[in-house]
Design a protein around this motif. Structure first.
Motif, PDB file in Angstrom:
ATOM      1  N   LEU A 289       0.379  -1.080  -0.429  1.00  0.00           N
ATOM      2  CA  LEU A 289      -0.018  -0.018  -0.551  1.00  0.00           C
ATOM      3  C   LEU A 289       1.196   1.046  -0.206  1.00  0.00           C
ATOM      4  O   LEU A 289       1.041   1.938  -0.722  1.00  0.00           O
ATOM      5  N   PHE A 290       2.113   1.200   1.059  1.00  0.00           N
ATOM      6  CA  PHE A 290       2.459   2.387   1.021  1.00  0.00           C
ATOM      7  C   PHE A 290       3.562   2.535  -0.485  1.00  0.00           C
ATOM      8  O   PHE A 290       3.706   3.456  -1.043  1.00  0.00           O
ATOM      9  N   ALA A 291       3.847   1.459  -1.322  1.00  0.00           N
ATOM     10  CA  ALA A 291       4.889   1.213  -2.343  1.00  0.00           C
ATOM     11  C   ALA A 291       3.631   2.088  -3.918  1.00  0.00           C
ATOM     12  O   ALA A 291       4.060   2.822  -4.078  1.00  0.00           O
ATOM     13  N   TRP A 292       2.061   1.679  -3.011  1.00  0.00           N
ATOM     14  CA  TRP A 292       1.043   2.333  -3.865  1.00  0.00           C
ATOM     15  C   TRP A 292       1.222   4.308  -4.303  1.00  0.00           C
ATOM     16  O   TRP A 292       0.821   4.321  -4.839  1.00  0.00           O
ATOM     17  N   LEU A 293       1.466   3.889  -2.740  1.00  0.00           N
ATOM     18  CA  LEU A 293       0.625   5.687  -2.122  1.00  0.00           C
ATOM     19  C   LEU A 293       1.686   6.096  -2.357  1.00  0.00           C
ATOM     20  O   LEU A 293       1.501   7.532  -3.467  1.00  0.00           O
ATOM     21  N   PHE A 294       2.586   5.529  -2.455  1.00  0.00           N
ATOM     22  CA  PHE A 294       4.308   6.860  -3.107  1.00  0.00           C
ATOM     23  C   PHE A 294       4.378   7.140  -4.664  1.00  0.00           C
ATOM     24  O   PHE A 294       4.810   8.260  -5.257  1.00  0.00           O
ATOM     25  N   ALA A 295       3.420   5.760  -5.137  1.00  0.00           N
ATOM     26  CA  ALA A 295       4.003   5.537  -6.649  1.00  0.00           C
ATOM     27  C   ALA A 295       2.640   6.767  -7.032  1.00  0.00           C
ATOM     28  O   ALA A 295       2.785   7.887  -7.861  1.00  0.00           O
ATOM     29  N   PHE A 296       1.957   6.932  -5.741  1.00  0.00           N
ATOM     30  CA  PHE A 296       0.859   8.005  -6.492  1.00  0.00           C
ATOM     31  C   PHE A 296       0.881   9.330  -6.448  1.00  0.00           C
ATOM     32  O   PHE A 296       0.944  10.170  -7.043  1.00  0.00           O
ATOM     33  N   PHE A 297       1.547   9.827  -5.341  1.00  0.00           N
ATOM     34  CA  PHE A 297       2.137  11.012  -4.927  1.00  0.00           C
ATOM     35  C   PHE A 297       3.337  11.727  -6.441  1.00  0.00           C
ATOM     36  O   PHE A 297       3.499  12.709  -6.679  1.00  0.00           O
ATOM     37  N   LEU A 298       3.964  10.486  -7.072  1.00  0.00           N
ATOM     38  CA  LEU A 298       5.058  10.347  -7.653  1.00  0.00           C
ATOM     39  C   LEU A 298       4.801  11.313  -8.892  1.00  0.00           C
ATOM     40  O   LEU A 298       4.963  12.358  -9.329  1.00  0.00           O
ATOM     41  N   LEU A 299       3.280  10.527  -9.325  1.00  0.00           N
ATOM     42  CA  LEU A 299       2.936  10.838 -10.226  1.00  0.00           C
ATOM     43  C   LEU A 299       2.182  11.925 -10.014  1.00  0.00           C
ATOM     44  O   LEU A 299       1.789  12.622 -11.712  1.00  0.00           O
ATOM     45  N   ILE A 300       1.403  12.363  -9.298  1.00  0.00           N
ATOM     46  CA  ILE A 300       1.356  13.640  -9.151  1.00  0.00           C
ATOM     47  C   ILE A 300       2.334  14.898  -9.306  1.00  0.00           C
ATOM     48  O   ILE A 300       2.243  15.615  -9.931  1.00  0.00           O
ATOM     49  N   THR A 301       2.726  14.452  -9.265  1.00  0.00           N
ATOM     50  CA  THR A 301       4.464  15.398  -8.720  1.00  0.00           C
ATOM     51  C   THR A 301       4.664  15.635 -10.634  1.00  0.00           C
ATOM     52  O   THR A 301       5.000  16.548 -11.167  1.00  0.00           O
ATOM     53  N   ILE A 302       5.366  14.231 -10.729  1.00  0.00           N
ATOM     54  CA  ILE A 302       5.500  15.004 -12.695  1.00  0.00           C
ATOM     55  C   ILE A 302       4.505  15.398 -13.239  1.00  0.00           C
ATOM     56  O   ILE A 302       4.221  15.698 -14.025  1.00  0.00           O
ATOM     57  N   LEU A 303       3.247  15.222 -13.424  1.00  0.00           N
ATOM     58  CA  LEU A 303       2.162  15.918 -13.718  1.00  0.00           C
ATOM     59  C   LEU A 303       1.813  17.410 -13.301  1.00  0.00           C
ATOM     60  O   LEU A 303       1.654  17.950 -14.385  1.00  0.00           O
ATOM     61  N   ALA A 304       1.872  17.580 -12.459  1.00  0.00           N
ATOM     62  CA  ALA A 304       2.195  19.172 -11.647  1.00  0.00           C
ATOM     63  C   ALA A 304       3.149  19.617 -12.246  1.00  0.00           C
ATOM     64  O   ALA A 304       2.946  20.522 -12.901  1.00  0.00           O
ATOM     65  N   LEU A 305       4.210  18.435 -12.258  1.00  0.00           N
ATOM     66  CA  LEU A 305       5.399  19.959 -13.377  1.00  0.00           C
ATOM     67  C   LEU A 305       5.106  19.848 -15.231  1.00  0.00           C
ATOM     68  O   LEU A 305       5.588  20.708 -15.306  1.00  0.00           O
ATOM     69  N   ILE A 306       4.628  18.938 -15.350  1.00  0.00           N
ATOM     70  CA  ILE A 306       4.377  18.930 -17.062  1.00  0.00           C
ATOM     71  C   ILE A 306       3.366  19.652 -17.379  1.00  0.00           C
ATOM     72  O   ILE A 306       3.524  20.661 -18.003  1.00  0.00           O
ATOM     73  N   LEU A 307       2.490  20.071 -16.398  1.00  0.00           N
ATOM     74  CA  LEU A 307       1.935  21.146 -16.726  1.00  0.00           C
ATOM     75  C   LEU A 307       2.102  22.553 -16.204  1.00  0.00           C
ATOM     76  O   LEU A 307       1.996  22.908 -17.262  1.00  0.00           O
ATOM     77  N   TYR A 308       3.643  22.510 -15.511  1.00  0.00           N
ATOM     78  CA  TYR A 308       3.787  23.767 -15.127  1.00  0.00           C
ATOM     79  C   TYR A 308       4.916  24.261 -16.550  1.00  0.00           C
ATOM     80  O   TYR A 308       4.536  25.065 -17.105  1.00  0.00           O
ATOM     81  N   GLN A 309       5.504  22.914 -17.091  1.00  0.00           N
ATOM     82  CA  GLN A 309       6.152  23.485 -18.276  1.00  0.00           C
ATOM     83  C   GLN A 309       5.022  23.682 -19.344  1.00  0.00           C
ATOM     84  O   GLN A 309       5.238  25.031 -20.401  1.00  0.00           O
ATOM     85  N   LEU A 310       3.838  23.081 -19.470  1.00  0.00           N
ATOM     86  CA  LEU A 310       2.951  23.491 -20.487  1.00  0.00           C
ATOM     87  C   LEU A 310       2.382  24.989 -20.368  1.00  0.00           C
ATOM     88  O   LEU A 310       2.123  25.484 -21.115  1.00  0.00           O
ATOM     89  N   MET A 311       1.870  24.925 -18.999  1.00  0.00           N
ATOM     90  CA  MET A 311       1.953  26.590 -18.424  1.00  0.00           C
ATOM     91  C   MET A 311       2.773  27.384 -19.086  1.00  0.00           C
ATOM     92  O   MET A 311       2.047  28.481 -20.055  1.00  0.00           O
ATOM     93  N   CYS A 312       3.519  27.474 -18.797  1.00  0.00           N
ATOM     94  CA  CYS A 312       5.320  28.423 -19.754  1.00  0.00           C
ATOM     95  C   CYS A 312       4.807  27.930 -21.341  1.00  0.00           C
ATOM     96  O   CYS A 312       4.960  29.462 -21.534  1.00  0.00           O
ATOM     97  N   LEU A 313       4.818  27.264 -21.537  1.00  0.00           N
ATOM     98  CA  LEU A 313       4.729  27.198 -22.704  1.00  0.00           C
ATOM     99  C   LEU A 313       3.948  28.256 -23.497  1.00  0.00           C
ATOM    100  O   LEU A 313       3.676  28.330 -24.780  1.00  0.00           O
ATOM    101  N   ALA A 314       2.615  28.206 -23.277  1.00  0.00           N
ATOM    102  CA  ALA A 314       1.186  29.051 -23.629  1.00  0.00           C
ATOM    103  C   ALA A 314       1.667  30.547 -23.324  1.00  0.00           C
ATOM    104  O   ALA A 314       1.056  31.197 -23.673  1.00  0.00           O
ATOM    105  N   ASP A 315       2.266  30.262 -22.204  1.00  0.00           N
ATOM    106  CA  ASP A 315       2.822  31.633 -21.301  1.00  0.00           C
ATOM    107  C   ASP A 315       3.466  32.180 -23.167  1.00  0.00           C
ATOM    108  O   ASP A 315       3.615  33.548 -22.785  1.00  0.00           O
ATOM    109  N   LEU A 316       4.485  31.444 -23.160  1.00  0.00           N
ATOM    110  CA  LEU A 316       5.126  32.524 -24.231  1.00  0.00           C
ATOM    111  C   LEU A 316       4.004  32.333 -25.077  1.00  0.00           C
ATOM    112  O   LEU A 316       4.446  33.704 -26.173  1.00  0.00           O
ATOM    113  N   GLU A 317       3.433  31.454 -25.634  1.00  0.00           N
ATOM    114  CA  GLU A 317       2.382  31.223 -26.814  1.00  0.00           C
ATOM    115  C   GLU A 317       2.072  33.225 -27.024  1.00  0.00           C
ATOM    116  O   GLU A 317       1.961  33.655 -27.824  1.00  0.00           O
ATOM    117  N   PHE A 318       1.537  33.473 -26.113  1.00  0.00           N
ATOM    118  CA  PHE A 318       0.651  34.577 -25.806  1.00  0.00           C
ATOM    119  C   PHE A 318       1.136  35.600 -25.282  1.00  0.00           C
ATOM    120  O   PHE A 318       0.517  36.601 -24.579  1.00  0.00           O
TER     121      PHE A 318
END
Lengths: 1052, 134
Positions: B4-33
């Protein structure tokens, strides 16, 4: 230009050939002459027009009738476009001179109508446009013929008119082609004309007239007869026979006799049916050029006359059609559109394969007497559109008694500031128009107020980064550079504001303190390359006029200072960083002299060399891109701090120009490369080019943006610069030798406007310390017809854009792919064009192409054989390839075309003949670039704008060689440089040199001497540049043409 | 429980990666506009590229050690892509060419985003499964 030329010759021919010719002169219609707008006339000489009418009585009469019939039914095509009655507007528009003639045609129900025009002559407004017109069925042709003018017709604005070109709708009912939009008229003819037609360029004409009309209407009043006629008229009378040859007069191609047979037939038909066809045929005749490539499809090897292939021996001649349509446009030196007709829909744009875009040279040198006017709005502030920020320009319209102005780009109504207010006369013109250059000129310069500055305008700043390693000293580079800089000190722009600084490096970095209080500069050596610091940050950049003595003392002693230097290392990267630290406060121009491969510290480069094994593999392109991200990062930082880097490279060995050049590429700079620099040989070249670099007028810390009307947008940019936002080009330094290309895309599926406006705005700091905005405005018509786009094409701009795209492609693909890319573009374009005409005309075995693009195949061939793209490993050194790539990315159109198709001139006659004066020597008498042009008894001069090559034929008179070379006669040509000697011949030659150098001062054409048969020099300097010859793996012109033709026909 | 802890850990890692990707997308969008300049945009994106890669690597490792074979296999393509891009030195955004690459960069990140969302759904499913199981 090309498009127009053909016509002229044609006209004379036609009348003669046509049976009807006689009537022409007699025609009452001549009177129509006045009618022709200036524009109209440009396109097609008026006289022919008259011919039309005359013809009518004979055969045409019936024809017309037939057409009229056609009209009635076809209405479907484009209804209203043609005529737009805006009575009210009429008066306002342009001076009659512009050539506005609108002749709305009344529908011609019957042949009788055809006669109408005449009648109308007498009384212009005679017939109100019949309702039918509105039906829209009226085809362009129709309009020509008969339409009596509706008095009121006027275009709201010039742009509107444009539309007229479009309606080709009057297709005879019978013809139901896919092509209908293009030129219906043509269709019927096709059967008759057969191949013979190929040369024609007729149909298109109708479009032109339309354009002409597009112009200011005011004049339109009377013109009973439409100007368009004339052009077409020519077409009419001589329907078939002359046609094939018409185009030919230029000497391209003798049409194959085959066609002739068809002629009689066609004429018969005409008479028999009295149908529209004849008209069409004429149009066709004028519409395109063709080359016969053998009588039978499949047997290509016969029938191609090499001599008849089109060659741009007149150099680049910019098309005038757009300028005539819109006389207020900025000059073609500044802005050239790849096609003057902007497609009105995305589907049309997708059928255009040559790149939709523009090549802009914002600071192009103006000829004396035509300088860009400077406008100072003072406290009023610069007048700009509130919404789209467009600058006020000649195309804005003033309304509401002059209190408001309408932006031509976004059509927003803006208030006119009180200080700028002027009354508007009855025509809608401001009364103070003649004192307002910004409202009458396509190019103006505004003095920008404080709002346009983020900091006080920077002074011109030159910082020199000089390699002083052993090779720099031994080659003599150091001495030449020091002398040249010294000689330029008086001429640097900016007078007393100019700042200057120096930094030299080998394995260490040397700074020079040149504070004004010092007589001798102080040298400080930094040897810690990993942690660069700048000693005395304040005194490394000094004001030139204050520290003049120290600067001169430094330059004087520079060569001797390092005379004994045996250091072979180069700490280029750290030196670059140091220079950046020194300059980052102000920005300016960084001039780099690099002699070896950077070998120490950050940014050191490997001798990755030119690996033959990589060629032809997927990794090939890695050779041509910077290896170390350091250089890209530096370039980005430079641009951010307004530093432009110019790179001078001198090594004979591999220096990785691909990496070094990045610095210039992203900072708006330039790369100069002198392989194996030796001061005895290259001194003049370096001196001239460095002088030019230092003294030409430069725009500092600039940004450039191109605005354009609604529905279109510039999406990609190509050249040496860095993008600061999606459409803002950051250019730390710009000058007249730099051009930028941009590509357009349509954002809306359908454009509703009739004109697209472009506005190039360059905001910069002048050397005198003023912030200025140079604004260039141009308009181009929106067209609905592909043929029209082809007609308004500018080959120079197309070639320039294609070359940039291809060079960019070499950075991510194989050379082969880049060459195929060019070929594919040309093939697609010609195939599309062929589809417009070929099917109906059965143009088997003929290559057809628009007159305006006749040189495209040759330029395309030259492009695939240009240094950046040619061959493979052995055909060009990697460094030369990269340098040429960087250079070509920045060249203005004219210079690019000269580089691609250099001039080859025979000079022995002029030299030997004592009566011929050098001044009279005609540098425009160019020969085709093939070895067949070279006579072994002759002496030739080859000039591509970057170098001059003198070729001595094997049996050339020894007197010439003796006269030019004196006692060096038998010496190795690679070691001697030509200098003026005391005899007539030598003086003449120097005059000729001078002439060609003056014609293009941006580079120095260093002279190379080559004897026939002296390999490899002859091959390197001349033979490989004779683009029409087959050499190595590259095909010759004839083969290339065949190849294109074959590919065009596939799937055609 | 460890699982369960492994799953939880993986879950938070995934959330982190998602957040990082979103952040990058945001930067690109900002640049575009045109809200930020290319320099800032590129440096912000490049700043989080390494964290993204490392987090993704750790995620793979967690799945591997915890014996979540299916999830591990699902994560592999992403890992492979990252390694490939890094070995070609294309993992950082090039500030000089950022506008020309804008569309491609956005596409890549949107694709990653979709891919991560699927992974996230699967992890949540398995996490719940594990909880229920225990």
């Amino acid at each position: 230009m090309g498009t127009e030329n053909p016509n002229r010759p044609n006209y004379p021919l036609r009348p003669a050939s046509t049976p009807f010719s006689a009537p022409q002169s007699t025609t009452p219609f001549l009177s129509s002459g006045p009618v022709l707008g200036s524009e109209a006339s440009a396109f097609r000489p008026a006289p022919p027009s008259s011919s039309q009418f005359p013809t009518l009585p004979f055969s045409a009469g019936p024809l017309v009738g037939s057409e009229s019939l056609g009209f009635g039914p076809p209405p479907s095509a484009r209804p209203n476009e043609l005529v737009r009655p805006h009575p009210s507007l009429q008066s306002s528009y342009g001076p009659p001179t512009t050539g506005f003639q609108r002749f709305p045609a009344p529908p011609l129900p019957s042949t009788d109508h055809t006669q109408h025009p005449r009648a109308s002559l007498s009384g212009p407004p005679v017939v109100p446009p019949p309702t039918r017109l509105q039906g829209g069925s009226v085809s362009s042709e129709a309009s020509f013929f008969s339409q009596p003018q509706p008095p009121s017709i006027s275009m709201g604005s010039p742009p509107q008119n444009i539309k007229t070109g479009q309606f080709y709708s009057n297709i005879p009912p019978s013809t139901d082609q896919p092509f209908s939009p293009s030129r219906q008229n043509v269709l019927p003819i096709s059967p008759m004309m057969g191949p013979s037609q190929a040369t024609a360029r007729g149909t298109s004409q109708s479009a032109f007239p339309g354009y002409a009309s597009a112009q200011p209407y005011s004049s339109a009043q009377v013109p009973p007869v439409r100007p368009p006629f004339p052009s077409q008229a020519g077409g009419y009378a001589p329907p078939p026979p002359p046609a094939p040859f018409v185009a030919q007069p230029r000497g391209y191609m003798p049409g194959p006799p085959v066609t002739t047979s068809s002629v009689p037939y066609s004429r018969d038909q005409v008479q028999l049916h009295g149908m529209a066809p004849p008209i069409a045929s004429q149009g066709l005749v004028e519409d395109f050029s063709s080359l016969s490539l053998g009588s039978v499809p499949g047997s290509f090897d016969s029938g191609l006359d090499v001599k008849a292939l089109p060659r741009p021996l007149d150099g680049d001649v910019a098309s005038k059609s757009l300028a005539e349509m819109y006389p207020l446009n900025c000059d073609s030196r500044v802005l050239r559109l790849t096609t003057g007709g902007i497609p009105n829909s995305q589907s049309l744009a997708s059928r255009w394969h040559l790149g939709l875009g523009a090549v802009v040279c914002p600071l192009a040198e103006s000829p004396i007497g035509d300088e860009v006017p400077i406008v100072n709005f003072g406290t009023t502030g610069i007048i700009r559109c509130r919404r789209c920020r467009t600058y006020v320009n000649p195309y804005v319209t003033f309304t509401d008694h002059g209190r408001k102005w309408r932006c031509n780009i976004c059509s927003l109504l803006n208030d006119v500031p009180g200080e700028y207010f002027a009354h508007v006369d009855a025509n809608g013109r401001r009364v103070d128009l003649d004192q307002r250059p910004e409202l009458t000129k396509g190019s103006v310069e505004f003095i920008a107020p404080v709002e346009y500055m983020v900091r006080p305008p920077m002074p011109p700043l030159y910082f020199f980064l000089i390699d002083v390693s052993i090779s720099a000293v031994q080659s003599g580079m150091l001495e030449v550079v020091a002398q040249t800089i010294k000689s330029c000190l008086d001429n640097l722009p900016g007078s007393t504001r100019t700042q200057i600084g120096f930094l030299t490096y080998d394995s260490t970095i040397h700074f020079y303190n040149m504070k004004s209080s010092l007589v001798q500069p102080q040298m400080m050596v930094v040897s810690d390359l990993d942690d660069i610091f700048v000693p005395l940050p304040d005194d490394l950049l000094v004001n030139l006029s204050e520290s003049r003595i120290a600067v001169e003392a430094f330059l004087e002693s520079l060569p001797s200072m390092f005379q004994e230097n045996m250091n072979v290392e180069s700490a280029f990267g750290p030196a670059l960083k140091a220079a950046f630290m020194v300059m980052s406060q102000l920005g300016g121009k960084l001039i780099i002299f690099q002699n070896t491969l950077p070998s120490l510290g950050v940014g050191r480069l490997r001798l990755r060399g030119d690996d033959i094994r990589l060629y032809g593999t997927d990794k090939e392109h890695t050779l041509r891109v910077p290896e170390d991200p350091f250089y890209k990062q530096m370039a980005a930082d430079f641009t951010k701090y307004q530093i432009a880097a110019n790179v001078y490279a001198f090594s004979g060995k591999y220096t990785d120009i691909a990496s070094l050049g990045t610095l210039a590429k992203y900072t708006g700079g330039q790369v100069y490369y002198y392989p194996s620099f030796l001061s005895v040989i290259h001194e003049d070249k370096l001196r001239h080019e460095l002088t030019r670099d230092l003294t030409r007028e430069t725009a500092w810390e600039s940004v450039m943006r191109i605005r354009c009307g609604k529905g279109v947008r510039f999406t990609s940019f190509h050249g040496n610069f860095m993008l600061r936002s999606t459409d803002l080009l950051a250019l730390p330094a710009v000058d007249c030798d730099k051009a930028y290309a941009a590509q357009l895309s349509l954002e809306e599926t359908l454009l509703t406007t009739q004109t697209v406006y472009f506005q190039v705005a360059l905001l910069y700091t002048s050397s005198s310390g003023e912030r200025r905005i140079r604004v260039h405005t141009a308009a181009a018509p929106v067209v609905a017809d592909l043929g029209e786009m082809y007609r308004l094409t500018d080959t120079g701009a197309v070639v320039s854009l294609l070359s940039r795209l291809a060079i960019e492609k070499t950075l991510s693909n194989k050379l082969e792919d880049a060459r195929n890319f060019i070929q594919l573009k040309i093939v697609k374009a010609f195939r599309e064009y062929r589809n417009l005409y070929a099917v109906q005309h059965r143009l088997v075995g003929r290559m057809i192409y628009p007159e305006s693009l006749k040189f495209l195949p040759l330029y395309g061939l030259a492009l695939t054989r240009s240094t950046p793209l040619r061959g493979g490993y052995a055909d060009a050194q990697l460094d030369e390839r990269c340098e040429a790539g960087y250079t070509m990315m920045a060249l203005p159109v004219k210079k690019l075309l000269k580089l691609l198709y250099p001039s080859l001139l025979r000079i022995d006659d002029c030299l030997v003949n004592s009566s011929a004066r050098a001044d009279d020597f005609d540098i425009s008498k160019r020969l085709p670039l093939t070895s067949e042009s070279l006579d072994t008894r002759g002496v030739y001069i080859f000039d591509d704008g970057f170098r001059l090559v003198i070729w001595f034929g094997r049996s050339a008179s020894p007197d010439i060689a003796r006269g030019l070379l004196g006692e060096d006669l038998g010496a190795d040509f690679s070691k001697i440089s030509l200098s003026q000697r005391d005899n007539e011949m030598s003086r003449k030659l120097m005059k000729i040199f001078q002439k060609s150098r003056e014609s293009d001062p941006s580079y120095y054409q260093l002279c190379h001497l080559v004897r026939q048969g002296e390999q490899p020099r002859e091959g390197y300097f001349l033979l490989s540049n004779l683009v029409e010859d087959q050499t190595g793996g590259a095909s010759g012109y004839a083969d290339w043409f065949m190849q294109l033709h074959r590919q065009v026909q596939q799937n055609a | 429980m460890a699982d369960l802890f492994a799953w939880l850990f993986a879950f938070f890692l995934l959330i982190t990666i998602l957040a990082l990707i979103l952040y990058q997308l945001m930067c690109l969008a900002d640049l575009e506009f045109d809200y930020i300049n290319p320099y800032d945009s590129a440096s912000r994106i490049n700043w989080v590229v390494w964290p993204e890669f490392i987090a993704q690597g750790v995620l793979c490792f967690v799945h591997l050690t915890a014996g979540h074979w299916i999830m591990f296999l699902l994560c592999l393509p992403y890992l492979y892509y990252n390694i490939k891009v890094y070995s070609q030195r294309r993992h950082l955004v090039d500030v000089t060419e950022i506008f020309n690459q804008l569309h491609w960069e956005k596409k890549i990140r949107l694709f990653k985003l979709g891919y991560l969302v699927i992974l996230l759904a699967l992890s949540i499913f398995w996490m719940i499964w594990t909880i229920v199981d225990e």
